[in-house]
Design a protein around this motif. Sequence first.
Motif, PDB file in Angstrom:
ATOM      1  N   ASP A 278     -11.040 103.800 -32.090  1.00 33.64           N
ATOM      2  CA  ASP A 278     -11.427 104.190 -33.332  1.00 33.64           C
ATOM      3  C   ASP A 278     -11.900 105.791 -33.043  1.00 33.64           C
TER       4      ASP A 278
ATOM      5  N   TYR B 155     -14.916 113.269 -35.780  1.00 33.49           N
ATOM      6  CA  TYR B 155     -14.383 113.091 -37.255  1.00 33.49           C
ATOM      7  C   TYR B 155     -13.779 114.443 -37.919  1.00 33.49           C
TER       8      TYR B 155
ATOM      9  N   LYS C  20      -9.824 115.229 -38.979  1.00 30.33           N
ATOM     10  CA  LYS C  20      -9.820 115.835 -39.934  1.00 30.33           C
ATOM     11  C   LYS C  20      -8.758 117.134 -39.917  1.00 30.33           C
TER      12      LYS C  20
ATOM     13  N   ARG D 134      -3.995 105.748 -40.775  1.00 31.79           N
ATOM     14  CA  ARG D 134      -4.934 104.955 -41.649  1.00 31.79           C
ATOM     15  C   ARG D 134      -4.292 103.542 -41.978  1.00 31.79           C
TER      16      ARG D 134
ATOM     17  N   GLY E 187      -5.380 100.586 -44.122  1.00 33.51           N
ATOM     18  CA  GLY E 187      -6.205 100.192 -45.154  1.00 33.51           C
ATOM     19  C   GLY E 187      -7.407 101.364 -45.413  1.00 33.51           C
ATOM     20  N   LYS E 188      -8.452 101.218 -45.126  1.00 34.07           N
ATOM     21  CA  LYS E 188      -9.842 102.152 -45.277  1.00 34.07           C
ATOM     22  C   LYS E 188     -10.053 102.552 -43.853  1.00 34.07           C
ATOM     23  N   LEU E 189      -9.271 102.148 -42.743  1.00 38.45           N
ATOM     24  CA  LEU E 189      -9.783 102.437 -41.200  1.00 38.45           C
ATOM     25  C   LEU E 189      -8.793 103.420 -40.873  1.00 38.45           C
ATOM     26  N   LEU E 190      -9.631 104.379 -40.328  1.00 38.07           N
ATOM     27  CA  LEU E 190      -9.073 105.588 -39.732  1.00 38.07           C
ATOM     28  C   LEU E 190      -8.879 105.152 -38.099  1.00 38.07           C
ATOM     29  N   ARG E 191      -7.740 105.119 -37.368  1.00 39.96           N
ATOM     30  CA  ARG E 191      -7.595 104.740 -36.241  1.00 39.96           C
ATOM     31  C   ARG E 191      -6.892 105.855 -35.558  1.00 39.96           C
TER      32      ARG E 191
END
Length: 64
Positions: free
Chosen positions: A14, A30, A34, A42, A44-48
């Motif tokens: 993560d 983060y 960015k 990504r 789904g909604k998860l950022l890995r």
Amino acid sequence: MADESSPDKRLVYDVPEAGALLGLGRNASYEAAKRGDIPTIRIGKLLRVPKVAFDQMLTRGNSE
């Protein structure tokens, strides 16, 4: 038998985990993601952070 969630067996981190490996805190991790400084995908909604891309980023950084 090794735990499948051990860092060397996992395929992704993560964002805070990847940042911690670089000595960054949660917010800085983060922000780096960015900006594209940390490679992410990504799900789904998860950022890995893919482990292979992260390791390649570190290798490229040493050769420049």
